[in-house]
Scaffold this active site. Structure first.
Site, short mmCIF file in Angstrom:
data_model
loop_
_atom_site.label_atom_id
_atom_site.label_comp_id
_atom_site.label_asym_id
_atom_site.label_seq_id
_atom_site.Cartn_x
_atom_site.Cartn_y
_atom_site.Cartn_z
N GLY A 31 103.91 102.21 21.01
CA GLY A 31 104.65 101.08 20.42
C GLY A 31 105.82 100.64 21.28
O GLY A 31 106.22 99.47 21.24
N ALA A 35 105.56 104.42 18.16
CA ALA A 35 105.74 104.45 16.70
C ALA A 35 106.09 105.88 16.31
O ALA A 35 105.75 106.83 17.03
CB ALA A 35 104.46 104.00 16.02
N1 CAA Z 1 107.43 109.82 17.15
C1 CAA Z 1 108.24 110.73 16.58
N2 CAA Z 1 108.99 111.59 17.27
C2 CAA Z 1 108.92 111.54 18.62
C3 CAA Z 1 108.09 110.61 19.28
C4 CAA Z 1 107.32 109.72 18.49
N3 CAA Z 1 106.54 108.80 19.03
N4 CAA Z 1 108.22 110.81 20.60
C5 CAA Z 1 109.10 111.80 20.76
N5 CAA Z 1 109.53 112.24 19.57
C6 CAA Z 1 110.47 113.30 19.28
C7 CAA Z 1 109.85 114.67 19.47
O1 CAA Z 1 109.12 115.05 18.34
C8 CAA Z 1 111.09 115.50 19.70
O2 CAA Z 1 111.70 115.75 18.46
P1 CAA Z 1 112.11 117.26 18.03
O3 CAA Z 1 113.16 117.65 19.01
O4 CAA Z 1 112.60 117.11 16.64
O5 CAA Z 1 110.88 118.09 18.18
C9 CAA Z 1 112.00 114.58 20.47
O6 CAA Z 1 111.52 113.27 20.23
C10 CAA Z 1 111.97 114.82 21.97
O7 CAA Z 1 110.62 114.75 22.37
P2 CAA Z 1 109.93 115.90 23.28
O8 CAA Z 1 110.55 117.21 22.99
O9 CAA Z 1 108.45 115.78 23.10
O10 CAA Z 1 110.39 115.42 24.72
P3 CAA Z 1 109.60 115.63 26.11
O11 CAA Z 1 110.54 115.18 27.17
O12 CAA Z 1 109.05 117.00 26.20
O13 CAA Z 1 108.36 114.63 26.03
C11 CAA Z 1 107.29 112.49 25.60
C12 CAA Z 1 108.59 113.24 25.98
C13 CAA Z 1 106.27 112.67 26.71
C14 CAA Z 1 107.64 111.05 25.43
C15 CAA Z 1 106.74 113.10 24.29
O14 CAA Z 1 107.79 113.13 23.33
C16 CAA Z 1 105.61 112.31 23.70
O15 CAA Z 1 104.50 112.45 24.14
N6 CAA Z 1 105.90 111.50 22.66
C17 CAA Z 1 104.86 110.76 21.95
C18 CAA Z 1 104.40 109.56 22.75
C19 CAA Z 1 103.29 108.86 22.01
O16 CAA Z 1 102.24 109.40 21.77
N7 CAA Z 1 103.53 107.59 21.62
C20 CAA Z 1 102.56 106.81 20.89
C21 CAA Z 1 102.86 106.85 19.41
S1 CAA Z 1 101.63 106.09 18.43
C22 CAA Z 1 101.98 104.44 18.54
O17 CAA Z 1 102.95 104.02 19.14
C23 CAA Z 1 101.01 103.54 17.81
C24 CAA Z 1 101.20 102.09 18.07
O18 CAA Z 1 100.43 101.45 18.72
C25 CAA Z 1 102.31 101.37 17.46
#
Ligand code: CAA
Length: 369
Positions: free
Chosen positions: A220, A177
């Site tokens: 998500g 999400a």
């Molecule tokens: N929401 C919003 N933006 C996100 C995102 C997310 N879930 N995941 C990645 N992005 C964005 C980052 O903010 C970044 O944007 P900017 O360049 O503007 O800063 C871009 O995508 C690239 O991400 P990273 O620079 O972090 O890339 P990375 O390769 O270093 O890491 C990753 C990749 C490990 C997937 C890391 O992005 C990450 O941990 N993302 C979040 C994953 C997460 O926690 N997901 C769960 C969300 S909560 C949920 O889903 C609730 C539910 O049950 C529905």
């Protein structure tokens, strides 16, 4: 001297007419670009599976969608004839906000120009939905999910479509999400408006859904994949429910579907620690039905969708309904439900056709009734 002057004048005349011709060409091109900002030609797309085989089909659909626009039509026509299939693509989108980045990379043509976060296209009888927020790793924003729902319902209602594939790009199926979108939400807001409530729409879809997963399928993203009926994963796909690291828990069925798919101990470990798990683990645990080389996942998912779509659609729908009932009913109730559906299929022409074809040693011709 007069002779030289004449020569110079002729050369000047030549140059100025060339210049005028040059200016005319430029202004013609600029006029076209301004009039049709949606028209983009992409070259060097040799790795785009869609492009290789479906370029002509895509063009045809673009043309048929826009037949009312005579100028566009005549402009597209010669382009559709020239050039190698693998090196030329027309991508059309009416909407200036259309996110072309992923589309351009992949060589898709958007069948619905109103979508800003996804790309849809049909491959024969398979409807393909590509999540398209590459810069945000396909984070599932509110708008994106509304578009996914809209596309799912359209494909479900389309009698030419028999299966739906959902995919992302090589880096991410979806990283969850949209954290930026939800970070400031209050309890009152998420509770009152039933935040994520609309994510459940996919569970009402009658046609088979297949997730073609490459890269991150987190939070998500993992939940969306698990909502699909079948998951194919690329060998480098990474699954996980990392919500605990954000101080929340999965909110779109992660705790419920994961435990049903991989059992209590593993689901507990994954959700409580927030650790990601590999495609190989997912396949071993039964969450994923097949692991494929990354560049084959989508093709194979579409192929599977095509195979399913070529069977009797009412029987497919009944099979899906029956399997899904197993998650809700006791074994006795589930078997009873299955038997009733089984009986009901004897009212179909397809049942008569399928069994006659077997007896007569020929291929069945399904009429889906
Ligand atoms: N929401 C919003 N933006 C996100 C995102 C997310 N879930 N995941 C990645 N992005 C964005 C980052 O903010 C970044 O944007 P900017 O360049 O503007 O800063 C871009 O995508 C690239 O991400 P990273 O620079 O972090 O890339 P990375 O390769 O270093 O890491 C990753 C990749 C490990 C997937 C890391 O992005 C990450 O941990 N993302 C979040 C994953 C997460 O926690 N997901 C769960 C969300 S909560 C949920 O889903 C609730 C539910 O049950 C529905």
């Amino acid at each position: 001297m007069a002779h030289i002057n004449t020569n110079i004048r002729i050369k000047e005349k030549d140059l100025s007419s060339k210049f005028i011709l040059y200016l005319t060409t430029i202004s013609f091109v600029v006029t076209y670009i301004r009039t049709y900002p949606e028209l983009i030609i992409q070259r060097n797309c040799k790795n785009t599976h869609q492009l290789k085989d479906h370029n002509a089909e895509l063009l045809e659909r673009i043309l048929s969608n826009r037949r009312e626009d005579e100028k566009m039509f005549t402009f597209l026509r010669p382009l559709s004839k020239g050039g190698s299939k693998a090196t030329k693509l027309l991508i059309a989108s009416n909407n200036a906000k259309f996110s072309t980045f992923g589309a351009l990379q992949k060589g898709y043509a958007n069948s619905d120009p109103h979508y800003n976060n996804i790309i849809t296209e049909s491959h024969g009888k398979v409807g393909l939905i590509t999540l398209n927020r590459p810069k945000a790793l396909n984070a599932l924003s509110n708008d994106l999910f509304h578009e996914v729902n809209d596309a799912l319902v359209k494909y479900d209602d389309d009698s030419n479509i028999g299966a739906i594939v959902i995919t992302g790009n090589e880096r991410a199926f979806a990283a969850g999400a949209d954290i930026k979108e939800m970070s400031d939400q209050t309890f009152a807001q998420v509770y009152k408006y039933n935040f994520l409530g609309h994510w459940g729409k996919i569970n009402d879809i009658k046609k088979p859904t297949i997730a073609a997963v490459n890269g991150f399928a987190l939070g998500g993203g993992c939940e969306l994949a698990m909502c699909c009926d079948i998951i194919y994963a690329g060998e480098k796909a990474l699954f996980g429910q990392p919500e605990i690291k954000l101080g929340i828990i999965p909110g779109a069925g992660g705790t419920q579907r994961l435990v049903r798919a991989i059992g209590k101990s593993k689901a507990m470990e994954i959700v409580l620690s927030g650790r990601n798990f590999s495609a190989q683990e997912a396949e071993r645990w039964g969450l994923v039905s097949k692991i494929l080389p990354s560049d084959k996942v989508l093709d194979e998912a579409i192929k599977l969708g095509q195979d399913i779509a070529n069977l009797s659609q009412p029987a497919i729908q009944a099979a899906k309904e029956s399997i899904n009932a197993a998650f809700e009913l006791s074994l006795k109730e589930g078997c009873h439900f299955e038997r009733r559906l089984f009986h009901s299929l004897f009212s179909l022409n397809d049942q008569k056709e399928g069994m006659s074809a077997f007896v007569q040693k020929r291929e069945p011709k399904w009429t889906n009734d």
